[in-house]
Motif scaffolding. Structure first.
Motif, PDB file in Angstrom:
ATOM      1  N   GLU A 405       0.846  -1.189   0.000  1.00 37.15           N
ATOM      2  CA  GLU A 405       0.000   0.000   0.000  1.00 37.15           C
ATOM      3  C   GLU A 405       0.881   1.239   0.000  1.00 37.15           C
ATOM      4  O   GLU A 405       1.886   1.280   0.714  1.00 37.15           O
ATOM      5  CB  GLU A 405      -0.888   0.028   1.245  1.00 37.15           C
ATOM      6  CG  GLU A 405      -1.913  -1.093   1.296  1.00 37.15           C
ATOM      7  CD  GLU A 405      -2.737  -1.020   2.577  1.00 37.15           C
ATOM      8  OE1 GLU A 405      -3.936  -1.241   2.500  1.00 37.15           O
ATOM      9  OE2 GLU A 405      -2.146  -0.726   3.640  1.00 37.15           O
ATOM     10  N   VAL A 406       0.465   2.206  -0.784  1.00 38.12           N
ATOM     11  CA  VAL A 406       1.214   3.459  -0.823  1.00 38.12           C
ATOM     12  C   VAL A 406       0.250   4.632  -0.739  1.00 38.12           C
ATOM     13  O   VAL A 406      -0.763   4.664  -1.440  1.00 38.12           O
ATOM     14  CB  VAL A 406       2.035   3.573  -2.121  1.00 38.12           C
ATOM     15  CG1 VAL A 406       2.590   4.980  -2.278  1.00 38.12           C
ATOM     16  CG2 VAL A 406       3.178   2.575  -2.127  1.00 38.12           C
ATOM     17  N   ILE A 407       0.561   5.546   0.138  1.00 37.27           N
ATOM     18  CA  ILE A 407      -0.087   6.862   0.134  1.00 37.27           C
ATOM     19  C   ILE A 407       1.030   7.871  -0.041  1.00 37.27           C
ATOM     20  O   ILE A 407       2.044   7.817   0.649  1.00 37.27           O
ATOM     21  CB  ILE A 407      -0.846   7.156   1.441  1.00 37.27           C
ATOM     22  CG1 ILE A 407      -1.948   6.130   1.654  1.00 37.27           C
ATOM     23  CG2 ILE A 407      -1.408   8.564   1.423  1.00 37.27           C
ATOM     24  CD1 ILE A 407      -2.653   6.277   2.994  1.00 37.27           C
ATOM     25  N   ASP A 408       0.858   8.773  -0.973  1.00 34.51           N
ATOM     26  CA  ASP A 408       1.911   9.728  -1.253  1.00 34.51           C
ATOM     27  C   ASP A 408       1.252  11.071  -1.554  1.00 34.51           C
ATOM     28  O   ASP A 408       0.868  11.350  -2.683  1.00 34.51           O
ATOM     29  CB  ASP A 408       2.736   9.249  -2.449  1.00 34.51           C
ATOM     30  CG  ASP A 408       3.916  10.151  -2.707  1.00 34.51           C
ATOM     31  OD1 ASP A 408       4.169  11.035  -1.872  1.00 34.51           O
ATOM     32  OD2 ASP A 408       4.569   9.970  -3.752  1.00 34.51           O
ATOM     33  N   GLY A 409       1.085  11.873  -0.531  1.00 35.63           N
ATOM     34  CA  GLY A 409       0.412  13.151  -0.752  1.00 35.63           C
ATOM     35  C   GLY A 409       0.901  14.211   0.199  1.00 35.63           C
ATOM     36  O   GLY A 409       1.723  13.964   1.082  1.00 35.63           O
ATOM     37  N   GLN A 410       0.421  15.405   0.000  1.00 37.79           N
ATOM     38  CA  GLN A 410       0.777  16.486   0.905  1.00 37.79           C
ATOM     39  C   GLN A 410      -0.374  17.485   0.957  1.00 37.79           C
ATOM     40  O   GLN A 410      -1.192  17.556   0.056  1.00 37.79           O
ATOM     41  CB  GLN A 410       2.059  17.172   0.457  1.00 37.79           C
ATOM     42  CG  GLN A 410       1.954  17.846  -0.895  1.00 37.79           C
ATOM     43  CD  GLN A 410       3.285  18.404  -1.342  1.00 37.79           C
ATOM     44  OE1 GLN A 410       4.305  17.750  -1.264  1.00 37.79           O
ATOM     45  NE2 GLN A 410       3.272  19.648  -1.807  1.00 37.79           N
ATOM     46  N   GLN A 411      -0.405  18.247   2.020  1.00 33.26           N
ATOM     47  CA  GLN A 411      -1.485  19.208   2.192  1.00 33.26           C
ATOM     48  C   GLN A 411      -0.934  20.426   2.892  1.00 33.26           C
ATOM     49  O   GLN A 411      -0.064  20.318   3.766  1.00 33.26           O
ATOM     50  CB  GLN A 411      -2.593  18.580   3.051  1.00 33.26           C
ATOM     51  CG  GLN A 411      -3.743  19.529   3.326  1.00 33.26           C
ATOM     52  CD  GLN A 411      -5.065  18.790   3.351  1.00 33.26           C
ATOM     53  OE1 GLN A 411      -5.279  17.880   2.549  1.00 33.26           O
ATOM     54  NE2 GLN A 411      -5.927  19.148   4.260  1.00 33.26           N
ATOM     55  N   ASN A 412      -1.414  21.600   2.468  1.00 30.80           N
ATOM     56  CA  ASN A 412      -0.931  22.820   3.092  1.00 30.80           C
ATOM     57  C   ASN A 412      -1.260  22.826   4.578  1.00 30.80           C
ATOM     58  O   ASN A 412      -2.335  22.394   5.001  1.00 30.80           O
ATOM     59  CB  ASN A 412      -1.565  24.050   2.438  1.00 30.80           C
ATOM     60  CG  ASN A 412      -1.032  24.251   1.028  1.00 30.80           C
ATOM     61  OD1 ASN A 412       0.032  23.717   0.688  1.00 30.80           O
ATOM     62  ND2 ASN A 412      -1.759  24.979   0.208  1.00 30.80           N
ATOM     63  N   ALA A 413      -0.327  23.363   5.330  1.00 29.82           N
ATOM     64  CA  ALA A 413      -0.498  23.392   6.781  1.00 29.82           C
ATOM     65  C   ALA A 413      -1.684  24.273   7.149  1.00 29.82           C
ATOM     66  O   ALA A 413      -1.962  25.270   6.482  1.00 29.82           O
ATOM     67  CB  ALA A 413       0.764  23.904   7.442  1.00 29.82           C
ATOM     68  N   GLY A 414      -2.387  23.911   8.190  1.00 26.60           N
ATOM     69  CA  GLY A 414      -3.508  24.697   8.675  1.00 26.60           C
ATOM     70  C   GLY A 414      -4.838  24.243   8.138  1.00 26.60           C
ATOM     71  O   GLY A 414      -5.885  24.624   8.662  1.00 26.60           O
ATOM     72  N   LEU A 415      -4.825  23.466   7.098  1.00 24.77           N
ATOM     73  CA  LEU A 415      -6.083  22.955   6.557  1.00 24.77           C
ATOM     74  C   LEU A 415      -6.503  21.707   7.323  1.00 24.77           C
ATOM     75  O   LEU A 415      -5.674  21.072   7.988  1.00 24.77           O
ATOM     76  CB  LEU A 415      -5.923  22.629   5.077  1.00 24.77           C
ATOM     77  CG  LEU A 415      -5.625  23.820   4.154  1.00 24.77           C
ATOM     78  CD1 LEU A 415      -5.452  23.342   2.718  1.00 24.77           C
ATOM     79  CD2 LEU A 415      -6.751  24.843   4.246  1.00 24.77           C
ATOM     80  N   PRO A 416      -7.764  21.360   7.229  1.00 28.62           N
ATOM     81  CA  PRO A 416      -8.203  20.144   7.922  1.00 28.62           C
ATOM     82  C   PRO A 416      -7.438  18.929   7.420  1.00 28.62           C
ATOM     83  O   PRO A 416      -6.963  18.905   6.288  1.00 28.62           O
ATOM     84  CB  PRO A 416      -9.691  20.048   7.550  1.00 28.62           C
ATOM     85  CG  PRO A 416     -10.079  21.412   7.121  1.00 28.62           C
ATOM     86  CD  PRO A 416      -8.865  22.055   6.546  1.00 28.62           C
ATOM     87  N   ALA A 417      -7.358  17.965   8.273  1.00 23.12           N
ATOM     88  CA  ALA A 417      -6.644  16.737   7.902  1.00 23.12           C
ATOM     89  C   ALA A 417      -7.288  16.122   6.671  1.00 23.12           C
ATOM     90  O   ALA A 417      -8.508  16.161   6.518  1.00 23.12           O
ATOM     91  CB  ALA A 417      -6.677  15.751   9.068  1.00 23.12           C
ATOM     92  N   PRO A 418      -6.507  15.598   5.774  1.00 25.09           N
ATOM     93  CA  PRO A 418      -7.067  15.009   4.551  1.00 25.09           C
ATOM     94  C   PRO A 418      -7.911  13.784   4.872  1.00 25.09           C
ATOM     95  O   PRO A 418      -7.714  13.128   5.889  1.00 25.09           O
ATOM     96  CB  PRO A 418      -5.814  14.634   3.750  1.00 25.09           C
ATOM     97  CG  PRO A 418      -4.746  14.483   4.774  1.00 25.09           C
ATOM     98  CD  PRO A 418      -5.060  15.465   5.856  1.00 25.09           C
ATOM     99  N   SER A 419      -8.812  13.523   3.993  1.00 24.31           N
ATOM    100  CA  SER A 419      -9.686  12.367   4.199  1.00 24.31           C
ATOM    101  C   SER A 419     -10.102  11.828   2.838  1.00 24.31           C
ATOM    102  O   SER A 419      -9.764  12.392   1.794  1.00 24.31           O
ATOM    103  CB  SER A 419     -10.924  12.762   5.008  1.00 24.31           C
ATOM    104  OG  SER A 419     -11.635  13.767   4.307  1.00 24.31           O
ATOM    105  N   GLY A 420     -10.865  10.772   2.878  1.00 24.28           N
ATOM    106  CA  GLY A 420     -11.428  10.208   1.657  1.00 24.28           C
ATOM    107  C   GLY A 420     -10.372   9.683   0.722  1.00 24.28           C
ATOM    108  O   GLY A 420      -9.414   9.017   1.117  1.00 24.28           O
ATOM    109  N   ALA A 421     -10.518  10.045  -0.560  1.00 25.18           N
ATOM    110  CA  ALA A 421      -9.628   9.487  -1.585  1.00 25.18           C
ATOM    111  C   ALA A 421      -8.174   9.886  -1.359  1.00 25.18           C
ATOM    112  O   ALA A 421      -7.261   9.159  -1.754  1.00 25.18           O
ATOM    113  CB  ALA A 421     -10.084   9.954  -2.960  1.00 25.18           C
ATOM    114  N   ALA A 422      -7.962  11.048  -0.728  1.00 23.51           N
ATOM    115  CA  ALA A 422      -6.591  11.533  -0.544  1.00 23.51           C
ATOM    116  C   ALA A 422      -5.771  10.593   0.325  1.00 23.51           C
ATOM    117  O   ALA A 422      -4.550  10.535   0.188  1.00 23.51           O
ATOM    118  CB  ALA A 422      -6.610  12.928   0.075  1.00 23.51           C
ATOM    119  N   ILE A 423      -6.438   9.922   1.207  1.00 28.48           N
ATOM    120  CA  ILE A 423      -5.688   9.034   2.086  1.00 28.48           C
ATOM    121  C   ILE A 423      -6.028   7.569   1.834  1.00 28.48           C
ATOM    122  O   ILE A 423      -5.757   6.709   2.652  1.00 28.48           O
ATOM    123  CB  ILE A 423      -5.916   9.376   3.572  1.00 28.48           C
ATOM    124  CG1 ILE A 423      -7.399   9.330   3.922  1.00 28.48           C
ATOM    125  CG2 ILE A 423      -5.308  10.730   3.909  1.00 28.48           C
ATOM    126  CD1 ILE A 423      -7.653   9.378   5.412  1.00 28.48           C
TER     127      ILE A 423
END
Lengths: 668, 299
Positions: A405-423
């Motif tokens: 399994e691989v998750i490879d993403g990033q999200q700008n700081a301060g935004l809500p934690a990623p969910s759904g397809a992103a993770i």
């Protein structure tokens, strides 16, 4: 007794190369001296090494590395209780090698008192020199020293309840060169000086106990790692890269500390008439905390100045679970059936806050969320049937199921934690089916023939060079009599990995033979030959001036090695040893790197690939050693070894070296 | 018990080690140096677990026949599996030997007495049949001897590294890399990781960004651990061909952000392979084993 001593000396002389010390060599009576309740044997070999070299000295240091000077080439101390009831210990054994200034030093100590304790210590020091060599542009030089030490104390080693205490230390220190690439993806790379400082400590505590006939072994460990390697800029521009960036100032601190506590539990039982079983469970909770504080100033290729600060902090974690269960059944005296089941689950994930300020302007900090998870379930069954002393057959089937399994993403700081397809991880499954079949024959006394084959079929291999459709065949024949031994072997390992766009195939073929003859106590000879053939063919996609090119990566290696050793004992007074080692990769048969079938005309973009399709070289090393008994407790030794290294396509890294030593071995 | 199975015996059939030394003084003279002497020194073991007869079985018939290999358990006459049975009577009580019956060595009839010499060992600590462990292993593994003759190698011949630092000759649990199937007989670390990481501590991680091939397929995806023509023990003389054999766009045609899916991402189009600096992959991708700050292993 005399013959035994001669055989012992013969085996020691055969076993060791000329430049090595003569540990354990016996002199005169050499059965030690009795002091009270103990018998003591001791020997020390003190000598002087010399080395003269020609050609590429860096290459010599990287491959051989012996230098001039006085060394305690070896020492051996054995103190044994004569009745097995020593006051503080029953046995003490200490052996050292190369102490003084050899690049390879070690000391091994064991002290034990029967039934009460056993203490083992191993200390090793390795001076590592790697000039990174011409073919790597001289970058990433290393001149480090690695030291290991392991201490293990077992209490009640033969009892039904045991306790284990252990400590290991591993550090690497020394200067090195590395590189940093700045300031954008098309930027230049700059050399950095790095003072490597790495250290690992491991503490272990455990016990073992008999439970209902099973042995339960539990070990708890704590492994701690820290790295604080400072770096410093060496040059602001790279020669030959005019027009690219310059780096005028650079500083970076990257402390990296963490611990990996682990549990290991083993449960096993052996010796039952019809079955044996063992299992193991390990869990490691690895974590590392890090900070990367990097500040730099320079200019872009356009000449525009730039300052940059990068600050990254966070942690990385790797919980790893592994379990094994092996069951052996002996339904009849001639039959053994073993089944093994494995379950591994490793997850690597990390958090980091990445901040960057370019020319005083901050980009939005971001947090990566990554995961690499590997879960493997494997099961295999092997059976071995023995039909008297002359014939046995074994067969097995193995199945593995792996999920990645691989998750490879990033999200700008301060935004809500990623969910759904992103993770939601990208998931891939691999399955392997493999079968093994083999036999052993002993048609007549002294002769053994072994052969087996393995066929494996996997789907969805992880990389283009992974095992997919592989076939392995091994065979070995040996004929052994009292004074001589002849053996030959062959092994092939073919793998093809055809996938969607390209394919990969590797073919490895090894053949070899060795022989030894000891007709008498004063003469022994052994010889071996081995050929290692490897060719791999894989598809390549790469860009030249933004244009996609497709080509094949063909690599051919044909390594022939031969060794010969002969020992002569001269009237129980002296031992003479001659040895010769020859390793040669004849490559694919071409005479020069430019003598390429496809490169015969104008230069093409493929020439760099063709030039490294093969790497013929020769490495030879004749040696001689003489050991003369000058007193019942004293021997004088002298040894010489030559090293010659030649690459066929270039002589830049070629070297030759004359090395040797003269030493006195004192046993008392 | 297994010796008993080989040669059924009663307590009266045991004569004691003192009787044995009458005819075998050369063996007995230095037997106190032998780890097996513990059974004699103990004085608390039963006859079938004491001294010579603990391995060779009861000696009464042997004495009465005034010697002979037919009247005693002579290891030179035993079938390999019987040698294993005899030694495992005592030596099975160690976790590191728990897999010996399913090891490749056992399958190939390489049993205890093949590598260990109980009475004439030049290596007293483990009673090895040769003074140096490497020579013992080279005796059969000629191809490995050839690999350690390459210019760059782990320092086995020099004595710093031993075969057993990475391998368990008594059989190992399945590896945690690859498909848990091959390679055989690798000695994992205590925490059940690849043996390379026992020494190469900086490669262990964990890292935020892991190089998948290292963790999934193992270090030998890129390295030839025994010996190589490359100073970093790579499987190829230079780095870029090694990297490109995987990073050739199979599957995902160079899309970023996807580490695999039946393939590995291609090198980007601005990597002009006609320019030598792009052929030194690890000059930029310096943290190729794993990085905490860069997805592309830059720092």
């Amino acid at each position: 007794m005399k013959n035994t001593l001669l055989l012992l000396i013969a085996s020691i002389c055969y076993a060791q190369p000329a430049v090595a010390p003569t540990t354990g060599e016996q002199v005169g009576d050499a059965r030690g001296e009795n002091h009270g309740e103990y018998n003591i044997m001791n020997s020390m070999e003190l000598g002087y090494r010399f080395a003269t070299t020609g050609g590429d000295f860096d290459m010599y240091r990287s491959t051989v590395n012996y230098t001039d000077g006085i060394r305690l080439l070896s020492s051996s101390l054995s103190v044994q209780s004569r009745d097995g009831h020593g006051r503080f210990f029953d046995s003490l054994m200490l052996n050292t090698q190369g102490l003084g200034n050899d690049p390879y030093e070690s000391a091994v100590l064991r002290i034990e008192k029967n039934r009460l304790y056993r203490y083992d210590m191993t200390w090793r020091l390795n001076d590592y020199y790697n000039p990174a060599l011409t073919i790597a542009n001289g970058e990433h030089f290393k001149n480090t020293s690695r030291m290991w030490q392991d201490h293990d104390l077992t209490l009640f080693p033969t009892g039904k309840v045991k306790f284990f205490l252990g400590y290991s230390h591993n550090d690497e220190n020394g200067p090195s060169l590395t590189t940093i690439q700045m300031f954008d993806v098309r930027g230049d790379t700059f050399p950095l000086f790095a003072d490597i400082r790495r250290q690992q400590n491991e503490f272990r505590l455990g016990g073992e106990v008999d439970v209902l006939g099973f042995r339960l072994n539990v070990l708890r460990g704590w492994e701690d790692f820290r790295e604080d390697t400072p770096t410093q800029i060496l040059r602001s521009t790279e020669p030959g890269d005019a027009g690219l960036n310059t780096l005028n100032a650079y500083s970076s601190t990257q402390p990296y500390h963490g611990t990996s506590p682990y549990w290991r539990v083993g449960l096993f039982r052996e010796g039952r008439k019809f079955w044996a079983v063992n299992g193991r469970f390990t869990y490691v909770a690895g974590q590392r905390d890090f900070i990367d504080n990097e500040a730099s100033a320079g200019s872009l290729g356009s000449g525009a100045p730039i300052t940059r600060q990068i600050l990254v902090s966070g942690d990385a974690r790797r919980p790893a679970l592994a379990t094994n269960l092996n069951v052996s059944l002996f339904p009849a005296s001639f039959l053994t059936i073993t089944n093994q089941t494995t379950f591994n689950n490793i997850r690597m994930l990390g958090n980091a806050l990445f901040s960057e300020i370019d020319n005083g302007v901050a980009i939005t900090p971001f947090v990566p969320f990554t995961l690499l998870g590997i879960r493997t379930v494997a099961n295999g069954t092997d059976a071995e049937a023995r039909f008297g002393k002359k014939v046995s057959v074994h067969a097995g089937y193995h199945y593995s199921d792996r999920r990645i399994e691989v998750i490879d993403g990033q999200q700008n700081a301060g935004l809500p934690a990623p969910s759904g397809a992103a993770i939601t991880p990208i998931t891939q499954f691999n399955h392997l089916h493999a079968g093994v079949l083999g036999f052993r024959l002993r048609p007549f006394n002294g002769f053994t023939l072994l052969a087996d084959g393995e066929i494996g079929r996997a789907d969805q291999p992880y990389t283009p060079i992974s095992d997919r459709n592989y076939t392995v065949f091994r065979a070995r024949a040996e004929y052994k009599k009292k004074t001589y031994r002849l053996a030959a072997y062959a092994k092939t390992d073919y793998n093809t990995n055809s996938i969607s766009l390209t394919s990969y195939a590797s073919r490895s073929r090894n053949i070899g033979a060795d022989a030894s003859w000891t007709p008498s106590g004063w003469f022994a000879i052994d010889a071996s030959y081995s050929k290692l053939h490897l060719n791999t063919l894989g598809g390549l996609d790469f860009f030249v001036f933004n244009q996609l090119n497709q080509f094949n990566s063909l690599y051919i290696s044909n390594i022939h090695t031969a060794s010969l050793g002969a020992r002569f004992g001269i009237k129980n007074r002296a031992d003479l040893y001659f040895g010769y080692s020859h390793s040669q990769d004849v490559g694919d048969g071409r005479a020069t790197a430019d003598g390429l079938p496809l490169g015969a005309g104008a230069a093409t973009v493929f020439d760099p690939f063709l030039a490294v399709q093969t790497f013929p070289l020769k490495f030879v090393s004749p040696e001689a050693r003489l050991s003369i008994r000058i007193h019942k407790q004293l021997r004088w030794n002298v040894g010489y070894q030559y090293y010659g290294y030649n690459e066929q396509f270039s002589n830049i890294q070629d070297f030759h070296a004359h090395t040797g030593y003269s030493s006195v071995l004192w046993s008392f | 018990m297994l010796v008993s199975a080989i040669l059924p015996a009663f307590a009266a059939d045991y004569v004691g080690s003192d009787v044995c030394k009458t005819c075998h003084p050369d063996v007995w003279a230095n037997f106190y140096r032998n780890p097996h002497f513990k059974s004699v020194a103990s004085g608390k073991e039963s006859p079938e677990n004491t001294g010579c007869e603990s391995c060779h079985g009861p000696g009464k018939a042997h004495v009465e026949a005034r010697g002979g290999k037919a009247t005693i358990v002579a290891f030179s006459q035993l079938a390999p599996d019987k040698v294993l049975d005899a030694c495992l009577r005592c030596h099975s009580k160690t976790l590191s030997r728990a897999n010996i019956r399913r090891s490749s060595h056992t399958e190939q009839d390489v049993v205890c007495s093949t590598c260990h010499s109980i009475h004439k060992s030049p290596a007293p600590k483990f009673l090895l049949a040769k003074a140096e462990q490497r020579d013992l292993c080279y005796g059969c593994h000629t191809s490995v001897r050839a690999q350690f003759s390459m210019p760059f190698k782990h320092r086995v011949n020099e004595g710093t590294i031993k075969c057993t630092d990475c391998h368990n000759p008594h059989g190992a649990f399945d590896p945690t890399s690859k498909m848990a199937e091959r390679p055989h007989m690798m000695e994992q670390s205590e925490g059940n990781e690849q043996p390379c990481l026992k020494c190469h501590i900086d490669k262990r991680g964990p890292f935020v960004y892991e190089h998948g091939s290292v963790r999934v397929e193992g270090c030998d995806t890129c390295h030839s651990a025994h010996g190589s023509m490359n100073a970093r023990l790579l499987r190829r003389p230079v780095t870029f061909t090694l990297c490109l054999e995987c990073h050739n766009g199979v599957g995902q045609q160079g899309s970023f952000g996807v580490k695999f899916n039946n393939g590995v991402q291609r090198t980007p189009s601005d990597h002009n392979m006609a320019d030598p600096r792009y052929r030194n992959c690890t000059s930029c991708h310096v943290r190729i084993h794993g990085s905490n700050t860069s997805e592309f292993f830059f720092r």
